[in-house]
Design a protein around this motif. Sequence first.
Motif, mmCIF file in Angstrom:
data_model
loop_
_atom_site.group_PDB
_atom_site.id
_atom_site.type_symbol
_atom_site.label_atom_id
_atom_site.label_comp_id
_atom_site.label_asym_id
_atom_site.label_seq_id
_atom_site.Cartn_x
_atom_site.Cartn_y
_atom_site.Cartn_z
ATOM 1 N N ILE A 5 48.353 41.963 49.886
ATOM 2 C CA ILE A 5 47.020 43.134 50.701
ATOM 3 C C ILE A 5 46.777 44.204 49.485
ATOM 4 C CG2 ILE A 5 46.816 44.774 52.097
ATOM 5 C CD1 ILE A 5 48.889 43.348 54.234
ATOM 6 N N GLY A 6 47.476 44.669 48.964
ATOM 7 C CA GLY A 6 47.311 45.257 47.259
ATOM 8 C C GLY A 6 46.404 44.373 46.423
ATOM 9 N N TYR A 7 45.843 43.307 46.117
ATOM 10 C CA TYR A 7 44.739 42.323 45.558
ATOM 11 C C TYR A 7 44.056 42.461 46.480
ATOM 12 C CZ TYR A 7 48.932 40.589 42.775
ATOM 13 O OH TYR A 7 49.983 39.746 41.811
ATOM 14 N N MET A 8 43.998 42.530 47.280
ATOM 15 C CA MET A 8 42.639 41.843 48.106
ATOM 16 C C MET A 8 42.140 43.442 48.182
ATOM 17 S SD MET A 8 41.108 39.625 49.909
ATOM 18 C CE MET A 8 41.631 38.367 50.907
ATOM 19 N N GLY A 9 42.559 44.615 48.315
ATOM 20 C CA GLY A 9 42.038 45.262 48.273
ATOM 21 C C GLY A 9 41.127 46.097 46.366
ATOM 22 N N ARG A 10 41.827 45.650 46.076
ATOM 23 C CA ARG A 10 41.835 45.570 44.602
ATOM 24 C C ARG A 10 40.178 44.604 44.641
ATOM 25 N NH1 ARG A 10 45.891 46.110 40.911
ATOM 26 N NH2 ARG A 10 45.754 44.267 40.443
ATOM 27 N N LEU A 11 40.245 43.404 45.314
ATOM 28 C CA LEU A 11 39.510 42.715 44.651
ATOM 29 C C LEU A 11 37.693 43.043 45.573
ATOM 30 C CD1 LEU A 11 41.423 39.386 44.934
ATOM 31 C CD2 LEU A 11 40.503 40.281 42.796
ATOM 32 N N MET A 12 38.174 43.240 46.828
ATOM 33 C CA MET A 12 36.999 44.409 47.581
ATOM 34 C C MET A 12 36.324 45.065 46.303
ATOM 35 S SD MET A 12 36.872 42.455 50.187
ATOM 36 C CE MET A 12 38.203 41.346 50.832
ATOM 37 N N GLN A 13 36.349 45.842 46.177
ATOM 38 C CA GLN A 13 36.597 47.487 45.851
ATOM 39 C C GLN A 13 35.348 46.407 43.708
ATOM 40 O OE1 GLN A 13 36.633 50.069 46.411
ATOM 41 N NE2 GLN A 13 35.675 50.424 45.765
ATOM 42 N N ILE A 14 36.271 45.712 43.443
ATOM 43 C CA ILE A 14 35.672 44.474 42.469
ATOM 44 C C ILE A 14 34.375 44.429 42.947
ATOM 45 C CG2 ILE A 14 35.679 43.067 40.805
ATOM 46 C CD1 ILE A 14 38.547 43.220 40.920
ATOM 47 N N PHE A 15 34.392 43.702 43.861
ATOM 48 C CA PHE A 15 33.024 43.052 44.314
ATOM 49 C C PHE A 15 32.096 43.482 44.615
ATOM 50 C CE2 PHE A 15 30.906 41.887 48.027
ATOM 51 C CZ PHE A 15 30.057 40.379 48.126
ATOM 52 N N ILE A 16 32.464 44.670 45.341
ATOM 53 C CA ILE A 16 31.060 46.085 45.632
ATOM 54 C C ILE A 16 30.947 46.590 44.943
ATOM 55 C CG2 ILE A 16 32.597 47.840 46.662
ATOM 56 C CD1 ILE A 16 30.806 47.373 49.238
ATOM 57 N N SER A 17 31.880 47.257 43.886
ATOM 58 C CA SER A 17 31.215 47.430 42.809
ATOM 59 C C SER A 17 30.066 46.501 41.954
ATOM 60 C CB SER A 17 32.095 47.698 41.411
ATOM 61 O OG SER A 17 33.244 48.745 42.277
ATOM 62 N N ALA A 18 30.970 45.322 41.880
ATOM 63 C CA ALA A 18 30.134 44.410 40.721
ATOM 64 C C ALA A 18 28.340 44.725 41.625
ATOM 65 C CB ALA A 18 30.488 43.254 41.095
ATOM 66 N N TYR A 19 29.242 44.380 43.224
ATOM 67 C CA TYR A 19 27.189 44.507 43.823
ATOM 68 C C TYR A 19 25.748 45.182 43.769
ATOM 69 C CZ TYR A 19 24.327 43.514 47.930
ATOM 70 O OH TYR A 19 23.664 42.752 48.650
#
Lengths: 365, 368
Positions: A133-147
């Motif tokens: 769950i921790g990974y997923m939260g961070r990945l979402m953050q990375i995705f949206i920052s990149a977007y």
Amino acid sequence: MSRALIGVVKKEFIQILRDRNMIRIIFLMPVIQLLLFGYVVNIDVKNLSLDVYDFDRTHESRELVRSVGASGYFTPNDTIMALQHLEDNFKRSSSDMAIVIPPGFAHDLMNRENPSVSLITDGSNANQTAIGIGYMGRLMQIFISAYYGVSIPLDLRFDVLYNPEAESVYFMVPGIVATLLTMVTVMLTSMAIVRERELGTLEQLMVTPIKGRELLLGKLIPFAILGFLETIIALTFGVLWFQVPFVGSSVLLFALAGLYLVTPLGIGLFFSNVTSTQQQAMFFAWFFSVFAILTSGFFTPISNMPTWMQYLTYLNPMRYFIEITRAIMMKGAGLQDLVFQVVMLAIYGVAVFGLSAMRFSKRVS
Amino acid sequence: MRKIKFIAVKEFYHILRDPKSLAIAIAMPIIMTLLYGYAINLDIKNINIAIVDYDKTIESTELIDAFYASPYFSRPENPVSLSDPQAAMRSDDVTAVLYIRPGFAEKLRNGQTYELGMTVDGSDNNLGAAVMNYSKALVNTFILEHLPVGVEVPQVRLAIQNLYNPDLESSHFFVPGLVAIILMMISALLTSITIAREKETGTMEQLLTAPVTPWQILTGKIIPYIGLALLDAVLVLVAARLLFNVPFVGSQILLLGFALIYVATALSLGVLVSAMVKTQQVAMMLAMMLTMLPAVMLSGFIFAVKNMPVVLQLLSNVIPAKFFVTIIRGIALKGAGLDVLAMQGLYLIILMTVLMLIAGKKFTRRIA
């Protein structure tokens, strides 16, 4: 050394090594332990199987799944399935988590409306799930920052000491050395003396002109040597096969191993005093080994245990020896860093060995 | 059949005659459940870390508070020497040191790039990895709460639902696996020395002159231990329920049925060991080597099988504990039924048959 003592040592060695299987076990045990610990111990959570239910089916949603997969933490499985099969894969343990991307994901994303995504997990493996769950939260953050092209200006840089390659085997080998030394000496010592009693040969030994002290030493020396042999095999194999670094002094390690050995030998002797069959001795020795291994910090850090159990670990001589082997091998610690551990081992050695030896001589005479 | 019964009864008396061993065989699994259950805790919490703050601003204090407020980190008991923070790492007082260099608050306010530094004791690589993961997550949350004025980052809202173990209690996952490990060890040890004992004390010859076949001896030897091992199974399951509150969602009858197959498999392994060796000492060492480590390491009990090298993944398929770990987790936590678990049970039966066949072969050859 008197001739009688040499005689008993010789007899004991012949008896142990007469059995081909015993020789195999002695050589194979450290190797198998090292191979298993070297290749298996890995609680890195990665490659979690992730079932993907993408109801948006847009470029953005696919991009999200792709970036989640690219992280290496998840293996997305996006063959289209109906939602009602979601739990079947959990029950079969063929998937760890499922991500549901609702319709409108891309739309919300474009309008800066904080899109939402559902993550359903097989929570039975609690530890893995929490990390996932921790990974997923961070990945979402990375995705949206990149977007949106936003960069986060704060970074955390790590500097890892002592085991920068994060090889678990480097951490395990010192523990295995301590475990082998303990198990082999406690088990073999306790069974060897009871064996003579069970088969009735102890009486025969007693009518010979061997003194109780000689008999005792003669019984213990071979197992001390075997214990050292196991240690040397484990260390050699670890250094040659896994390239385990050995930072500190090997002389110091072996000297302290010698000091430590007195305690498990004494414990083995004690078990042989209180039991009458090899089966009982085996159960006692087995129980002690399990206790010693579990409360030594070999598997998991002692600081993680409940408080009452942390106090219990101070009763475990192996705890100190594991700290010693790890500190010498990995951190290059010297005697001045290990004063507490050495003093504790000395106290244990004198107390345990003294008491059992006294009891043994009394029983013999 | 009658001959098997005689041997079973004889073995049964043998067990009863040694109350010390019997008491241990019954008490041991419970004590082991306690020890294992409390000692092995993979939730890494309360890691001691030292924080060296050269910035001394509101922001740096807030960061320090964020670290120590989390359940993962705690303050070391003794203050760390500023001249040599690593000394505390050598003596195992702290696992990591976080350095906040001057300029932290200023750069944070202006949205300039800033790097925090952390020194981690990597000797326990899993602990080190946990420290790094938790720290990254903490710093990430911290920055999102301290973004410079005017900067806004939209977020993906993650709705999370954890099935089967909603509070993510690690013991619920761990303890059922433990049942598999303990049953494997105790069962294999129980039978491993029975035949070796007869050989060592010379009673094997007497048994062999009796009109029984090797198969009847082997089967008769196992039967009483099935009862003992099943009793152990029930005790361990009850202990798991009472001490660790493991839920048992699925059918208990089904679980006991599988447990029966499983202990029979483990007992067969013990018989095989026993048939191979001559003395009890060797039998015990071999049984320990074959059960304790492989069962713990290759069954998926702690370490996920899919993260292992391929060779070991293949090898894990001959470890009976691997199948029972899946079965008991499925039944206890997810309420899985026979439809999902039939294959696992079948594997266990195949393993048991193979083990018994080899044991019979070895035994017959020894006699001839």
